[in-house]
Design a protein around this motif. Structure first.
Motif, mmCIF file in Angstrom:
data_model
loop_
_atom_site.group_PDB
_atom_site.id
_atom_site.type_symbol
_atom_site.label_atom_id
_atom_site.label_comp_id
_atom_site.label_asym_id
_atom_site.label_seq_id
_atom_site.Cartn_x
_atom_site.Cartn_y
_atom_site.Cartn_z
ATOM 1 N N ASN A 5 0.816 -1.222 0.000
ATOM 2 C CA ASN A 5 0.000 0.000 0.000
ATOM 3 C C ASN A 5 0.846 1.265 0.000
ATOM 4 O O ASN A 5 0.371 2.329 -0.401
ATOM 5 C CB ASN A 5 -0.947 0.013 1.206
ATOM 6 C CG ASN A 5 -2.070 -1.009 1.033
ATOM 7 O OD1 ASN A 5 -2.297 -1.498 -0.072
ATOM 8 N ND2 ASN A 5 -2.759 -1.341 2.115
ATOM 9 N N GLY A 6 2.068 1.150 0.457
ATOM 10 C CA GLY A 6 2.945 2.319 0.424
ATOM 11 C C GLY A 6 3.401 2.663 -0.983
ATOM 12 O O GLY A 6 3.876 3.770 -1.237
ATOM 13 N N GLY A 7 3.250 1.684 -1.904
ATOM 14 C CA GLY A 7 3.552 1.945 -3.303
ATOM 15 C C GLY A 7 4.998 1.736 -3.697
ATOM 16 O O GLY A 7 5.336 1.744 -4.881
ATOM 17 N N GLY A 8 5.893 1.524 -2.726
ATOM 18 C CA GLY A 8 7.318 1.463 -3.047
ATOM 19 C C GLY A 8 7.836 0.082 -3.381
ATOM 20 O O GLY A 8 8.963 -0.050 -3.847
ATOM 21 N N HIS A 9 7.037 -0.965 -3.150
ATOM 22 C CA HIS A 9 7.535 -2.321 -3.349
ATOM 23 C C HIS A 9 6.573 -3.128 -4.212
ATOM 24 O O HIS A 9 5.350 -3.037 -4.044
ATOM 25 C CB HIS A 9 7.740 -3.037 -2.007
ATOM 26 C CG HIS A 9 8.700 -2.327 -1.108
ATOM 27 N ND1 HIS A 9 8.300 -1.345 -0.225
ATOM 28 C CD2 HIS A 9 10.048 -2.435 -0.976
ATOM 29 C CE1 HIS A 9 9.366 -0.884 0.423
ATOM 30 N NE2 HIS A 9 10.428 -1.531 -0.022
ATOM 31 N N TYR A 10 7.129 -3.924 -5.121
ATOM 32 C CA TYR A 10 6.320 -4.719 -6.038
ATOM 33 C C TYR A 10 6.958 -6.089 -6.216
ATOM 34 O O TYR A 10 8.177 -6.212 -6.333
ATOM 35 C CB TYR A 10 6.228 -4.013 -7.398
ATOM 36 C CG TYR A 10 5.349 -4.742 -8.397
ATOM 37 C CD1 TYR A 10 3.959 -4.686 -8.306
ATOM 38 C CD2 TYR A 10 5.916 -5.502 -9.424
ATOM 39 C CE1 TYR A 10 3.161 -5.358 -9.215
ATOM 40 C CE2 TYR A 10 5.113 -6.186 -10.337
ATOM 41 C CZ TYR A 10 3.735 -6.101 -10.228
ATOM 42 O OH TYR A 10 2.953 -6.770 -11.113
ATOM 43 N N LEU A 11 6.129 -7.127 -6.191
ATOM 44 C CA LEU A 11 6.602 -8.497 -6.393
ATOM 45 C C LEU A 11 5.807 -9.159 -7.495
ATOM 46 O O LEU A 11 4.568 -9.191 -7.456
ATOM 47 C CB LEU A 11 6.451 -9.325 -5.113
ATOM 48 C CG LEU A 11 7.592 -9.322 -4.112
ATOM 49 C CD1 LEU A 11 7.198 -10.150 -2.909
ATOM 50 C CD2 LEU A 11 8.858 -9.903 -4.742
ATOM 51 N N LYS A 12 6.530 -9.693 -8.496
ATOM 52 C CA LYS A 12 5.860 -10.447 -9.547
ATOM 53 C C LYS A 12 5.444 -11.821 -9.024
ATOM 54 O O LYS A 12 6.070 -12.378 -8.121
ATOM 55 C CB LYS A 12 6.804 -10.625 -10.738
ATOM 56 C CG LYS A 12 7.141 -9.339 -11.466
ATOM 57 C CD LYS A 12 8.077 -9.630 -12.635
ATOM 58 C CE LYS A 12 8.448 -8.358 -13.376
ATOM 59 N NZ LYS A 12 9.391 -8.630 -14.487
#
Length: 420
Positions: A5-12
């Motif tokens: 939700n913070g927008g800074g982390h993404y995992l495929k």
């Protein structure tokens, strides 16, 4: 994939799948280790479900679910007791209290002592490294198989197959010999870093080391920097060996898992015994290559073995000698030649930098299997390169010699003459 939700982390999803596969493999390894420990199975077989328990793939050992449950409960209780000992030791808590979770760490029930998770992880890593080093010593002394478990028995240690025993006296002798060997290695390292050619021993002096000859001094920070560089280089060499054994095409790092190493991508695994066989073969090949080099540099035609003498090597016949500096120069020229050759293979094939290559049929194939250069294409490339170098040399000679005729040039004595 998934985003926080913070927008800074993404995992495929594929990264999550790779993590799950690695976790599943790790849990399978831990389960197999527990089953081997309960059943005293000496082999590294996989295990499969059978009835109300597990049977090793060799067929000789069986563990019921209730045995495994009792073992797990005992291991959990023992693990909790060991955790408390560690927390009291790290947190310097002398009261023997229980501890509870607080945020990213642990606090004793008295409230006065706190241990962060990162400090506990560091302690565990150092403890595991110490245990691995100790087990390696027991295996070296007893010649027991890699991966064996050991336990105290009388005044020594016995491995789990019952066939190997190391008493405390032999362990003490081994430690003394190891300490002497480490001292010799340290002196050699200090001489190499400090460029000391005298063969002197070294002693502590302030915040560093001084050779007994008095002319060379090394600060601890210089030694630390050298060790860090050596550790990084050794890690790189280990990763290269593991990739070579496993045919892993990616430049992943590798981590310990069970009785071996797994690449961080999760797809490739190398057992310690595979690595040991590879290292033994590489050591034998390296010794053979060293002998070829020494005979070549020393112009020794007899095919004799060689031995260390001072700062170099002498053939067993006694007539030929090669200094370390001459061998180093030869190795540097050989490495430069290899680098130049690898550059040619990459230029022809458009393969990634850093790839390893090996002979295959009448050419060379890179380690990811996707690129191949046959000898014919390599010969054409060399011919084109030679022609290009000849054109460049002619242009240079015409410019220096102020030759306006556009002639070719040829060797004449100790120089060059234009065809005009």
């Amino acid at each position: 994939g998934w985003r926080c939700n913070g927008g800074g982390h993404y995992l495929k999803d594929e990264e999550l799948d790779q993590f799950d596969i690695a976790e599943e493999a790790a849990e399978k390894g831990r389960l197999a280790a527990r089953l081997r420990q309960i059943s005293k199975c000496p082999q590294n077989y996989d295990w499969h479900r059978e009835g109300d328990g597990w049977r090793c793939d060799g067929g000789s050992h069986y563990v019921k679910d209730e045995q495994l449950a009792r073992f797990n409960a005992a291991a959990e209780a023992e693990g909790k007791a060991q955790l408390l000992v560690k927390l009291r030791q790290i947190g310097k808590c002398p009261q023997g209290l229980d501890w509870h979770r607080v945020g990213q760490g642990w606090r004793c029930n008295g409230g006065a002592h706190h241990v962060k998770d990162e400090d506990l992880a560091k302690f565990n890593a150092e403890e595991a490294a110490g245990k691995a080093k100790f087990l390696t010593k027991l295996r070296q002394i007893s010649r027991c198989r890699p991966g064996a478990e050991w336990q105290r028995e009388d005044e020594g240690w016995r491995c789990d197959d019952g066939a190997h025993y190391v008493n405390d006296e032999d362990l003490a002798k081994f430690d003394a010999a190891l300490e002497a060997e480490e001292k010799v290695k340290l002196s050699a390292k200090l001489r190499r870093i400090g460029n000391c050619q005298q063969g002197s021993d070294w002693y502590r002096d302030g915040e560093g080391w001084r050779c007994n000859g008095g002319g060379h001094y090394l600060k601890d920070e210089e030694l630390d920097q050298f060790d860090i560089a050596e550790e990084a280089a050794e890690k790189g060499r280990l990763a290269a060996r593991l990739r070579q054994i496993s045919k892993c095409p990616q430049n992943y790092d590798w981590h310990r898992e069970g009785d071996g190493w797994r690449c961080d991508g999760g797809s490739h695994y190398v057992k310690d015994e595979q690595l040991a066989r590879f290292n033994a073969a590489a050591e034998a090949e390296g010794k053979a290559q060293l002998l070829v080099k020494l005979r070549q540099i020393g112009k020794c035609p007899q095919g004799l073995d060689w031995h260390r003498v001072g700062q170099g090597w002498r053939c067993n016949g006694g007539a030929h000698h090669v200094k370390d500096e001459d061998l180093a120069k030869f190795n540097a020229e050989e490495a430069a030649g290899k680098a130049k050759f690898l550059t040619k293979l990459r230029q022809i094939s458009r393969c990634r930098p850093g790839a390893e290559w090996q002979r295959e049929d009448e050419g060379w194939r890179c380690d990811d299997g996707a690129h191949y250069v046959n000898d014919e294409d390599l010969a054409k490339f060399d011919a084109a390169l030679e022609a290009e170098e000849k054109v460049k040399l002619s242009a240079k000679l015409r410019r220096i010699g102020n030759c306006q005729q556009g002639s070719d040039w040829y060797r004449d004595g100790e120089g060059w003459r234009c065809n005009g």
